[in-house]
Each structure stands twice: as structure tokens, then as C-alpha cells.
Design an enzyme around this catalytic site. Structure first.
Site, short mmCIF file in Angstrom:
data_model
loop_
_atom_site.label_atom_id
_atom_site.label_comp_id
_atom_site.label_asym_id
_atom_site.label_seq_id
_atom_site.Cartn_x
_atom_site.Cartn_y
_atom_site.Cartn_z
CE1 TYR A 1 -54.73 4.54 -3.25
CE2 TYR A 1 -52.87 3.01 -3.36
CZ TYR A 1 -53.78 3.85 -3.99
OH TYR A 1 -53.73 4.03 -5.35
CD GLU B 1 -49.52 -0.62 -6.16
OE1 GLU B 1 -50.27 -1.56 -6.49
OE2 GLU B 1 -49.89 0.34 -5.47
CG ASP C 1 -58.20 -2.33 -9.01
OD1 ASP C 1 -59.21 -3.01 -9.30
OD2 ASP C 1 -58.26 -1.28 -8.35
CD GLU D 1 -51.20 3.74 -7.74
OE1 GLU D 1 -51.95 3.20 -6.88
OE2 GLU D 1 -50.79 3.16 -8.76
#
Length: 603
Positions: free
Chosen positions: A472, A416, A163, A508
Site C-alpha cells: 500500500y 498477512e 479488517d 493487494e
């Protein structure tokens, strides 16, 4: 690998400036024995993408060409001359006066080549062919495809498995440096600290061309005064009343190395370094014996016009913005950053988690992280990906480049990856073993864990020294529901229960936020929601005894590929891409400056 500097025995030529540039449409072959058939120019160092008004050039997937000319002063022609690229993204073929002189694959680490045998007496033409293509064998990973247009020409396409935008080009400085024929090749510095005695020993290993009668090493303090010295390629020097490199309070010594022949200094090089002690013990991350709490960011090398290219004024600004907030650290997500940034962090006392280019290590990359893997989950990731060779290479090159940096306290082997899929452990264990063997300072190792990798499903958590989580809750999971998000990280307690000796941190967490968008209803994308999100997260962190750090995502908004999930890039920055603060900066500054001792957290 030594960073190129000018010394009393070495000269430095910077090739920054305007280079000829063209994309290769593969219609007719390029003859490297002739100047490039274009008058278009591009600035180096920088990504090529945003320097153009052409969408075709900006979005080009395939090959591009760079070219410049240079001359070498006559007094230097008897010296050993080395051409050095800070990076070339992602694969480079280098030609000097029509002859191929080197090739390098991997877009974020330096490479160099001796050029004496290829030089002409006057003007020299340097030509570089670059590829920005990515596939299942490269790092980062991309989905590569080919087709043919109506004229039968090959059309290449890369769908990035990550991303952020696939900026490419000669993104870091290109330099030529000279050394004597008898020269110092590398210096390895390993400090060892006795905290009780306020002393340190510094083990130095000097690699050279083997032409010296003697190697002399002097350790200088910041004032340039010699505090200890000795002779030998491999030796240990003692420093009494040592001044430690501390987070946000850097102190740098310098190892001045002289290669001596017939009683004269033939080559000299000075390597700055800091003395500090890194430990992971009893669920804590210790710097100089004190529990350290990471406050800071995931980040990107990403700015207007420069793209991913080296931009020193912005680097200085970013560090100043971090320090003003009380932040003390960042991760080089998701690739090694420029050597100049690492040297700046050494000077400024910024703690760095140094990450490889291993991003996109899965075949199912996307924004849907609601699916959680079951026990013995298996997809085709570790059958389809052929990245192991590139992964070993970037680990070797990263550690070789950054081994002496005081700012680097931990290696991140990947970001990730599909560690929740069967076969991951067999892939990662040799890489962790190699990193630990290669690093002379034996820093801790980690990887950042995606949400599908849980205490139940992660196949590789035994390999890490620090559990680093990308999470998240309230954004990709339960978007906008902060009440539920506050209870979702019960997994932190499970990690602590299962791994009581491993520190835990978030590398993150964040929420996309459009600067200037406000809502009294707590709507996602509003500045109010972003602040509420971080306040909620702080409450969760403060409840976990082994929690050692919060590195939010992201320091600043950054460019990504186009898509319905992104409007001119990722907006999770707490600063805009222009480094203007969003509302949440005030809250985070108040929180981080309230944690005492400039980064040491009292538990």
C-alpha cells in the site's frame, strides 16, 4: 467430499427458508428437547446480523440458536440420508429431535452427518447452536475477553484481528440428500495434458462404500457425448483431441460414475471438471504452457442484508462485471468461498487463488505498517497463537472440497501473517508440506505477504511457489505521495534478484475512495486520486519481468467493524457495495482488455 446434487439415484431436499432464531443471553439453559422458546425468525442462508433492527442482536458476541422442522417422504426412508451444512460460522452443535448428532468448528467449510437413526416418522425438529466467538486458537483470529455485568451475567467480547465484519450464522445452504445404502463417497480427478499431442489422460479415483461389484466411469464432453470410459475404482482414461479449460474460455467435461451391483446401476454421480496444465517455471505462471497474467481482485463475500451469506444473483453479477472489465481472476480473501461460487468460476473460466481462513495471524494487527521489522525480529505471535490445529484442519477440508475445480490454480495458505517474526518458518513449513501432500493435482502454494515482511525480513519466502505481495505504497505508507510511492517498490527488483525463478504478483494494493468525492488537487479518498494511484501502480508493474499479476484491493466496498479508520466499512472497492462503478473502472477496463489473449501476457 462430493457436492450435493440430485441424480437418478439421489434426491435432494433444500432447507432454505425461515428458521426460528434467538440469541442466547445465557440467563436460563435452552432445553433442546423442546422447541426454541421464541417466535422470531431469520432467513437461511444468510448472516443473521443485518436481518435485524436490533443493534444488540447485530453486534452479539456469543451463542445463537436456529431451528426448523422438516419431513422426509416415505419412499426415501429406506435410503441413506445425510444432513449437510455448506458452512456454520464459526462453531456449531447440531441436534435432531433433541439428540446431538454432530459438532463442527471452522466457519467456512462444509460438514455432514447421516441422520437415519435420529429421524421420527413424521415431523422432525432440527436445532443448531452456533458460536461466533473467536480467540487465539481459532481461524480467523480474534482477541477474546469476558467480563460480568451488574447482574453477574457473563459478557463476551471479540475484537476481530482482521479488517472485515465478523458476520456469522448459517450463511450457506443447508440440505438433506439421499443415497442408496451402497453409495459413491468421493471422486478424485487428476488430468494430465500433453500439449504437443493435443491429448490428455484423466486419472480417476472413486471412493465408495465397498458394496459394488463394479465401478464404471464415463467421460462426457459438453454435449453429453461419451468420449472415453473404463471400469475400476482407480484408472486412467485417455482423451484425444482434448478441449482445454482456458481462462475466460472454459470447457468442462463430466465424469459420470456408476456403482453397479448384479449388473444394475445402484448409485450414480456426475462430477464436472476441466482439463488444464498449471506450472510455475522460470519466473512465470503457466496455464496450458502459456504465460498467464492475473488481472483481477481481492474480494469478499459481502452484500447488503445477506452479509457474508450466499447470494447467487450477486455472484453472477460480480462475475459479469469482472469479465466486462477484462478481469480473469480473484482470490477468495480471506476464507474459502461458497461451493456454488467455485462451480460458477469453473463454468465462466475465472481463475481462483483459493485461500484458507488464516487471517489475523499476528498479535500486533493494526493500520500502522510504517514500522518495518529488523533482522531476527521477534514478537510474541508464535508463542501466543495456538492456531496450528485449526490451520491444518482448514487446509484438509479446503483441499478435500475444492480438489477437482479447474478454476483453482493455487492455494493461499494464509493472508498477512507475521512471517517477519522469528518462529514463523517452524509454524508454516509443516502446513505447506501438508498442503502439497494432500492436493492430488499438486497446485502451487503461496501466502500473501504483509508490508513488514520484506526480502530482508520474511522468514518463509522459501516456502512459496509464487511471491504474493500486499502493498500500500501511497496509502498506508506515504499517504497521498504518489511520486515517492512510484519509487518505493524497488523491493520488487530485490525479490526478482534474490528469487529469479519465482513469479511475483500483487495480491493487494489500493486506496480508500468515497464514491462521488472529487478533487482537482489529488486528495486521498477522491475518485481522481484512486485513478492516479492505479495508473502509478501499473507503471511499476510493467517494469518487472517476473511480475505475473495484479489483483487489486478490493472489488467492492465491504463492511468492517466500527472504528475511526472506517466509515461504514472499507472503501477501497472500485465498485461500491451496491456494485456501482467508481471512476477508475474505465481506466482498468482499458488496461486489462488491452492485455492480449484474454489473460495471457506477451513479454
Amino acid at each position: 467430499m462430493l457436492y450435493p446434487i440430485a441424480t437418478p439415484t439421489r434426491a435432494l431436499l433444500d432447507l432454505s427458508g425461515l428458521w426460528k432464531f434467538m440469541i442466547d443471553e445465557e440467563l436460563t439453559p435452552i432445553d433442546v428437547n423442546k422447541p426454541l422458546p421464541t417466535e422470531d425468525v431469520i432467513s437461511v442462508p444468510a448472516s443473521f446480523n443485518d436481518q435485524t433492527a436490533s443493534q444488540k442482536i447485530r453486534d452479539h458476541s456469543g451463542y445463537v440458536w436456529y431451528e426448523t422442522n422438516f419431513e422426509i417422504a416415505k419412499p426415501l426412508r429406506s435410503q441413506r440420508l445425510v444432513l449437510r451444512f455448506g458452512s456454520a460460522t464459526h462453531e456449531a452443535w447440531v441436534y435432531l429431535n433433541g439428540q446431538e448428532i454432530t459438532h463442527h468448528k471452522g466457519g467456512f467449510t462444509p460438514f455432514e452427518v447421516e441422520i437415519n437413526d435420529y429421524l421420527q416418522d413424521s415431523n422432525n425438529r432440527l436445532t443448531v447452536k452456533l458460536s461466533n466467538l473467536l480467540d487465539y486458537s481459532t481461524l480467523p483470529v480474534g482477541h477474546y475477553s469476558e467480563s460480568k455485568d451488574e447482574n453477574g451475567h457473563i459478557v463476551r467480547k471479540v475484537d476481530e484481528n482482521f479488517d472485515f465484519f465478523n458476520y456469522a450464522g448459517l450463511q450457506r445452504p443447508v440440505k438433506i440428500y439421499s443415497t442408496p445404502q451402497a453409495h459413491i463417497d468421493d471422486i478424485v480427478i487428476v488430468p494430465s495434458v500433453d500439449l504437443a499431442d493435443h491429448s490428455a489422460s484423466v486419472h480417476t479415483t472413486v471412493k465408495s462404500s465397498d458394496d459394488f461389484d463394479e465401478i464404471h466411469v464415463a467421460i462426457l464432453d459438453q454435449a453429453g457425448k461419451v468420449v472415453t470410459s473404463g471400469t475400476g475404482e482407480d484408472q486412467t482414461l485417455a482423451i484425444r483431441d482434448v478441449k482445454l479449460w482456458q481462462p475466460l474460455n472454459a470447457y468442462l467435461y463430466t465424469a459420470k460414475v456408476d456403482g453397479i451391483q448384479n449388473g444394475k446401476v445402484v448409485d450414480t454421480y456426475s462430477e464436472p471438471f476441466g482439463v488444464r496444465k498449471i506450472e510455475v517455471k522460470n519466473g512465470q505462471f503457466l496455464i496450458n504452457g502459456e504465460p498467464f497474467y492475473f488481472k483481477g481482485f481481492g474480494k469478499h463475500e459481502d452484500t447488503y442484508v445477506h452479509g457474508r451469506g450466499f447470494n447467487e444473483p450477486v455472484n453472477v453479477l460480480d462475475i459479469n462485471l469482472m469479465k466486462d472489465m477484462g478481469a480473469n481472476s480473484f482470490r477468495t480473501s480471506h476464507y474459502p468461498y461458497s461451493e456454488e461460487m467455485m462451480r460458477l468460476c469453473d463454468r465462466e473460466g475465472i481463475v481462483v487463488i483459493d485461500e484458507t481462513t488464516a487471517v489475523g495471524l499476528m498479535v500486533t494487527f493494526g493500520f500502522d505498517v510504517n514500522m518495518f521489522a529488523d533482522d531476527d525480529y521477534e514478537d510474541t505471535t508464535w508463542k501466543e497463537l495456538k492456531t496450528a490445529e485449526a490451520h491444518r484442519q482448514v487446509i484438509r477440508e479446503l483441499i478435500d472440497r475444492d480438489k477437482n475445480h479447474a478454476s483453482v490454480v493455487m492455494w493461499s495458505i494464509a493472508n498477512e501473517a507475521a512471517t517477519f517474526s522469528k518462529g514463523a518458518h517452524d509454524y508454516f513449513k509443516p502446513l505447506f508440506d501438508e498442503a502439497r501432500e494432500l492436493d492430488p493435482q499438486k497446485r502451487p502454494c503461496t501466502y500473501t505477504s504483509i508490508m513488514m515482511a520484506t526480502p530482508k525480513t520474511d522468514e518463509c519466502i522459501d516456502l512459496v511457489d509464487v511471491i504474493a505481495l500486499n502493498r500500500y505504497y501511497g496509502w498506508y505508507i506515504g499517504n497521498g505521495d504518489l511520486k515517492t510511492a512510484e519509487t518505493a517498490p524497488d523491493e520488487l527488483k530485490e525479490y526478482q534478484k534474490q528469487y529469479p525463478d519465482k513469479p511475483i504478483m500483487y495480491t493487494e494494493y489500493g486506496a480508500d475512495t468515497v464514491a462521488g468525492l472529487h478533487s482537482k488537487y489529488g486528495e486521498p479518498f477522491s475518485e481522481e486520486f484512486q485513478e492516479d494511484y492505479y495508473r502509478m501502480s501499473s507503471k511499476v508493474f510493467d517494469e518487472i519481468p517476473n511480475f505475473v499479476g495484479e489483483q487489486l484491493w478490493n472489488f467492492a466496498d465491504f463492511q468492517t467493524k466500527f472504528g475511526i479508520q472506517r466509515v461504514q466499512g472499507n472503501k477501497k472497492g472500485i465498485f461500491t457495495r451496491a456494485r456501482e462503478p467508481k471512476m477508475v473502472v474505465r481506466y482498468l477496463k482499458n488496461r486489462w482488455t488491452g492485455i492480449p489473449n484474454l489473460g495471457y501476457k506477451t513479454k
